[in-house]
Design a protein around this motif. Structure first.
Motif, short mmCIF file in Angstrom:
data_model
loop_
_atom_site.label_atom_id
_atom_site.label_comp_id
_atom_site.label_asym_id
_atom_site.label_seq_id
_atom_site.Cartn_x
_atom_site.Cartn_y
_atom_site.Cartn_z
N GLY A 1 59.64 -62.24 118.21
CA GLY A 1 60.63 -61.33 118.80
C GLY A 1 61.60 -62.05 119.71
N VAL A 2 61.39 -63.35 119.97
CA VAL A 2 62.41 -64.09 120.70
C VAL A 2 63.54 -64.41 119.71
CG1 VAL A 2 60.79 -65.09 122.35
CG2 VAL A 2 61.38 -66.39 120.28
N ALA A 3 64.69 -64.79 120.27
CA ALA A 3 65.85 -65.08 119.43
C ALA A 3 65.60 -66.30 118.56
CB ALA A 3 67.07 -65.33 120.32
N SER A 4 66.32 -66.36 117.47
CA SER A 4 66.31 -67.60 116.68
C SER A 4 66.89 -68.70 117.58
CB SER A 4 67.19 -67.43 115.44
OG SER A 4 68.55 -67.45 115.83
N THR A 5 66.51 -69.93 117.27
CA THR A 5 66.97 -71.01 118.16
C THR A 5 68.48 -71.24 118.05
OG1 THR A 5 66.19 -72.57 116.48
CG2 THR A 5 64.77 -72.20 118.39
N ILE A 6 69.06 -71.00 116.88
CA ILE A 6 70.51 -71.23 116.76
C ILE A 6 71.26 -70.17 117.58
CG2 ILE A 6 70.94 -69.93 114.61
CD1 ILE A 6 72.44 -73.35 115.53
N ASP A 7 70.65 -68.99 117.76
CA ASP A 7 71.28 -67.96 118.60
C ASP A 7 71.04 -68.21 120.10
OD1 ASP A 7 72.45 -66.61 116.52
OD2 ASP A 7 70.76 -65.24 116.23
N ALA A 8 69.95 -68.88 120.44
CA ALA A 8 69.67 -69.19 121.85
C ALA A 8 70.42 -70.44 122.31
CB ALA A 8 68.16 -69.39 122.06
N LEU A 9 70.80 -71.28 121.35
CA LEU A 9 71.40 -72.57 121.69
C LEU A 9 72.66 -72.48 122.58
CD1 LEU A 9 71.49 -75.72 121.19
CD2 LEU A 9 72.78 -75.20 119.10
N PRO A 10 73.65 -71.63 122.22
CA PRO A 10 74.90 -71.66 123.00
C PRO A 10 74.70 -71.44 124.50
CG PRO A 10 75.24 -70.51 120.93
CD PRO A 10 73.76 -70.75 121.04
N GLU A 11 73.83 -70.49 124.90
CA GLU A 11 73.69 -70.26 126.35
C GLU A 11 73.03 -71.46 127.02
OE1 GLU A 11 70.99 -66.59 126.39
OE2 GLU A 11 70.01 -67.79 127.94
N CYS A 12 72.17 -72.16 126.31
CA CYS A 12 71.53 -73.35 126.90
C CYS A 12 72.53 -74.50 127.03
CB CYS A 12 70.31 -73.77 126.06
SG CYS A 12 69.03 -72.49 125.99
N VAL A 13 73.36 -74.65 125.99
CA VAL A 13 74.39 -75.71 126.03
C VAL A 13 75.35 -75.45 127.19
CG1 VAL A 13 76.40 -76.64 124.78
CG2 VAL A 13 74.23 -76.26 123.57
N GLU A 14 75.73 -74.18 127.35
CA GLU A 14 76.67 -73.84 128.42
C GLU A 14 76.05 -74.12 129.79
OE1 GLU A 14 78.14 -69.80 128.22
OE2 GLU A 14 79.11 -70.08 130.19
N ALA A 15 74.78 -73.74 129.95
CA ALA A 15 74.13 -73.96 131.25
C ALA A 15 73.92 -75.45 131.52
CB ALA A 15 72.78 -73.24 131.28
N ALA A 16 73.64 -76.20 130.47
CA ALA A 16 73.41 -77.64 130.65
C ALA A 16 74.70 -78.33 131.12
CB ALA A 16 72.92 -78.26 129.35
N ALA A 17 75.83 -77.86 130.63
CA ALA A 17 77.15 -78.36 131.03
C ALA A 17 77.20 -79.89 131.04
CB ALA A 17 77.54 -77.78 132.41
N GLY A 18 76.58 -80.50 130.05
CA GLY A 18 76.64 -81.96 129.92
C GLY A 18 75.76 -82.73 130.87
N ARG A 19 74.99 -82.01 131.75
CA ARG A 19 74.16 -82.73 132.74
C ARG A 19 72.82 -83.17 132.17
NH1 ARG A 19 74.24 -78.17 137.19
NH2 ARG A 19 74.15 -76.96 135.26
N ILE A 20 72.45 -82.60 131.06
CA ILE A 20 71.14 -82.84 130.48
C ILE A 20 71.34 -82.75 128.96
CG2 ILE A 20 70.53 -80.39 130.56
CD1 ILE A 20 67.78 -81.07 131.39
#
Ligand SMILES: Cc1cc2nc3c(=O)[nH]c(=O)nc-3n(C[C@H](O)[C@H](O)[C@H](O)COP(=O)(O)O)c2cc1C
Ligand SMILES: O=C(O)C(=O)c1ccccc1
Length: 381
Positions: A276-295
């Motif tokens: 019931g969690v999101a597919s990883t390709i759907d979760a990816l964008p919010e993680c990329v945005e939060a990472a903002a190139g720092r990680i």
């Protein structure tokens, strides 16, 4: 229609493995019911495992044409080393159940292509054996996957053995304080087959098969794990890079940044943990945005084609990993099967780059993708 059909000289179609779906079908026929369900299933209602691969289909490619792609370069870096293309093999336990050569064959196949491999704590060979098998073929980097253990001395020995064997990174699996509700596994009372070794966990299957997979996991895994206890401790005992495997939200990406981790793997454990969690390709964008190139941000789950690798990169992942396709390769034909799997994904990815007019992985950006909304034209991201 009447008359004799004209005989067409075709190969035995059963044996024609052209894509990962062909490999899944052929490999699954070679496995026992219980091994097949263990490897191929997700948890509970199988919603997330299904979405992991199907969610890719909503993205459409936006190709640029009349680009000279005769010198396309698929390479990138992983753990500081040049790799042939941005894909590695995720940690998956119990590979010797698929083929006796298990993780040794996977390591050789990854080294043959010059890509990375992650070693499960539940591997059937030691980290040193797995690394040595790969290193004999070519340059390869390994990550050691780690669960937080009740027995901290054992956890420390796993880390030290991995570091001594030359592993580059720890993948701390963060999504598994307990296992998911794996009804398909429980239905068959899945047990580890007899005669397998678990040298990393310092156990053999005679001991492990006494209990169910679920009870065995609960007996050693520490469900009291947490960011502030475990990450600084890992830093204090090891020089290896620290990656958090199983992040699905911006909030946890920020935690990983705050605690000085080297990277995250956006993962839902191949749909085997919380259904019931999101597919990883759907979760990816919010993680990329939060990472903002720092990680650094990698992703796994449901990647079954070169175009999936391409789409994940376009959505901001630096590199991807595949789990079950390696198992299917092993079950199909040992190392040769994993070679076939990796060659297939490599060739598909390279051709996708050429057909979209991308000459290097840096050219793969959001501009390469669109989505078709109901009744609408292709929308840019
Ligand atoms: C049979 C199997 C065993 C796995 N064992 C582990 C493991 O020991 N540790 C871990 O962190 N993830 C484990 N995983 C999850 C994989 O690392 C990875 O996240 C997942 O397989 C990716 O999805 P995919 O199989 O759709 O490519 C396992 C997955 C499978 C299918
Ligand atoms: O089944 C899994 O997903 C997994 O992580 C695991 C855990 C222990 C042994 C083998 C695989």
């Amino acid at each position: 229609m009447a008359g004799n059909p004209i005989p067409i000289p075709v190969k035995n179609l059963d044996e024609m493995i052209l894509c990962i779906e062909d490999l899944r079908i052929a490999a699954s026929k070679k496995l026992s019911d219980s091994a097949r369900d263990f490897y191929n299933s997700g948890s509970t209602d199988q919603i997330t495992i299904h979405e992991n691969s199907t969610a890719y289909a909503k993205y459409r490619l936006r190709p640029r044409v009349l680009v000279d792609v005769s010198k396309v370069d698929t390479s990138t870096k992983c753990f500081g080393q040049q790799v042939k293309f941005p894909l590695g093999v995720s940690p998956a336990g119990l590979q010797a159940m698929a083929h006796p050569s298990g993780e040794l064959a996977t390591s050789r196949a990854c080294a043959r292509l010059g890509i990375s491999m992650a070693i499960s704590s539940f591997a059937n060979y030691s980290a040193k054996e797995i690394r040595d098998a790969g290193k004999a073929i070519g340059p390869i980097r390994h990550a050691m996957q780690l669960y937080t253990m009740k027995d901290r001395d054992l956890e420390l020995r796993i880390i030290q053995n991995a570091e001594a064997a030359g592993c580059s990174a720890i993948f701390l699996t963060a999504d598994s304080p307990v296992l998911g509700m794996r009804y398909n596994e429980w239905r068959h009372d899945f047990r580890t087959p007899a005669g397998l070794a678990f040298p990393i966990l310092e156990r053999d299957s005679e001991k492990i098969r006494k209990t169910s997979h679920d009870d065995g996991f609960t007996s050693f895994n520490d469900d009291a794990h947490n960011w502030t206890r475990d990450i600084p401790w890992l830093r204090s005992v090891s020089q290896m890079e620290i990656w958090i495997k199983g992040v699905l939200t911006a909030e946890d990406t920020l935690k990983a940044v705050e605690l000085g981790c080297d990277g995250i793997i956006v993962s839902n454990h191949g749909g085997r943990q919380l259904d019931g969690v999101a597919s990883t390709i759907d979760a990816l964008p919010e993680c990329v945005e939060a990472a903002a190139g720092r990680i650094r941000v990698h992703v796994d789950g449901g990647i079954r084609a070169g175009t999936d690798v391409f789409k994940a990169l376009a959505l901001g992942a630096e590199h991807v990993w595949v789990g079950r396709p390696a198992i299917w390769g092993l079950a199909y034909d040992g190392q040769k099967g994993v070679d076939l799997m990796l060659d297939t994904l490599y060739n598909e990815f390279k051709r996708c780059m050429q057909l979209t007019g991308c000459n290097s992985v840096k050219d793969i950006t959001k501009a390469c993708l669109g989505v078709v909304r109901p009744d609408g034209p292709l929308a840019r991201l």
